[in-house]
Design a protein around this motif. Sequence first.
Motif, short mmCIF file in Angstrom:
data_model
loop_
_atom_site.label_atom_id
_atom_site.label_comp_id
_atom_site.label_asym_id
_atom_site.label_seq_id
_atom_site.Cartn_x
_atom_site.Cartn_y
_atom_site.Cartn_z
N PHE A 34 12.50 16.92 38.08
CA PHE A 34 13.91 16.87 37.67
C PHE A 34 14.80 16.48 38.85
O PHE A 34 15.62 15.58 38.76
N TYR A 35 14.62 17.18 39.97
CA TYR A 35 15.47 16.91 41.12
C TYR A 35 15.19 15.54 41.74
O TYR A 35 16.09 14.88 42.24
N ALA A 36 13.95 15.09 41.70
CA ALA A 36 13.63 13.74 42.20
C ALA A 36 14.34 12.70 41.34
O ALA A 36 14.92 11.74 41.87
N GLY A 37 14.32 12.90 40.04
CA GLY A 37 15.02 11.98 39.14
C GLY A 37 16.52 12.03 39.35
O GLY A 37 17.20 10.98 39.32
N ALA A 38 17.05 13.23 39.55
CA ALA A 38 18.50 13.36 39.78
C ALA A 38 18.90 12.66 41.07
O ALA A 38 19.92 11.96 41.12
N ARG A 39 18.11 12.84 42.12
CA ARG A 39 18.42 12.17 43.40
C ARG A 39 18.39 10.66 43.22
O ARG A 39 19.26 9.95 43.73
N ALA A 40 17.40 10.15 42.51
CA ALA A 40 17.31 8.71 42.28
C ALA A 40 18.52 8.20 41.50
O ALA A 40 19.08 7.15 41.82
N LEU A 45 23.89 5.36 41.38
CA LEU A 45 25.34 5.42 41.19
C LEU A 45 26.07 5.13 42.49
O LEU A 45 27.07 4.40 42.51
N ASN A 46 25.57 5.65 43.60
CA ASN A 46 26.18 5.38 44.91
C ASN A 46 26.09 3.89 45.25
O ASN A 46 27.05 3.31 45.74
N HIS A 47 24.95 3.28 44.96
CA HIS A 47 24.78 1.84 45.21
C HIS A 47 25.80 1.04 44.41
O HIS A 47 26.42 0.11 44.93
N LEU A 48 25.99 1.40 43.14
CA LEU A 48 26.96 0.70 42.30
C LEU A 48 28.37 0.86 42.86
O LEU A 48 29.15 -0.10 42.86
N LEU A 49 28.69 2.04 43.36
CA LEU A 49 30.01 2.27 43.96
C LEU A 49 30.21 1.42 45.20
O LEU A 49 31.26 0.81 45.40
N GLU A 50 29.19 1.40 46.06
CA GLU A 50 29.29 0.66 47.31
C GLU A 50 29.44 -0.85 47.09
O GLU A 50 30.02 -1.54 47.91
N HIS A 51 28.89 -1.34 45.99
CA HIS A 51 28.92 -2.78 45.73
C HIS A 51 29.97 -3.17 44.69
O HIS A 51 29.89 -4.24 44.09
N ASP A 52 30.94 -2.30 44.48
CA ASP A 52 32.08 -2.57 43.59
C ASP A 52 31.67 -3.04 42.19
O ASP A 52 32.27 -3.93 41.62
N GLU A 55 32.29 -1.71 36.42
CA GLU A 55 32.00 -1.75 34.98
C GLU A 55 30.59 -1.21 34.69
O GLU A 55 30.39 -0.43 33.77
N GLU A 56 29.63 -1.61 35.49
CA GLU A 56 28.26 -1.11 35.32
C GLU A 56 28.20 0.39 35.59
O GLU A 56 27.52 1.14 34.88
N LEU A 57 28.92 0.84 36.59
CA LEU A 57 28.98 2.26 36.91
C LEU A 57 29.56 3.05 35.73
O LEU A 57 29.02 4.08 35.33
N ARG A 58 30.64 2.55 35.16
CA ARG A 58 31.27 3.22 34.02
C ARG A 58 30.31 3.32 32.84
O ARG A 58 30.16 4.38 32.22
N ARG A 59 29.61 2.24 32.53
CA ARG A 59 28.65 2.25 31.42
C ARG A 59 27.51 3.23 31.70
O ARG A 59 27.06 3.95 30.80
N THR A 60 27.03 3.27 32.93
CA THR A 60 25.94 4.18 33.30
C THR A 60 26.37 5.63 33.14
O THR A 60 25.65 6.44 32.58
N ILE A 61 27.56 5.94 33.62
CA ILE A 61 28.06 7.32 33.51
C ILE A 61 28.26 7.69 32.05
O ILE A 61 27.91 8.81 31.64
#
Length: 81
Positions: A34-40, A45-52, A55-61
């Motif tokens: 569970f925690y390995a999956g959560a970290r991944a 999500l952090n990668h999506l934030l860093e690369h602006d 829209e993809e981040l919003r859909r994922t969340i």
Amino acid sequence: MVTLSLWRLWSMYKKLLVEDGLSRRDLVLAQAAFYAGARATLKVLNHLLEHDEDEELRRTIQRHGRQIKALQGLRPRARRH
């Protein structure tokens, strides 16, 4: 509104596993997975934030939010005999 943390999500998931009669060893393995999956997921999500990629981040969340709501809405199952 309830703020969900990884601990709270794990608690919800663990409750389902315990109801299914998982052994202590299997519960420990499930927690590690569970925690390995959560970290991944958080890394993605952090990668999506860093690369602006807002829209993809919003859909994922939103997708994860629907899955969490489905988990919260699960009714306790009858115990296996």
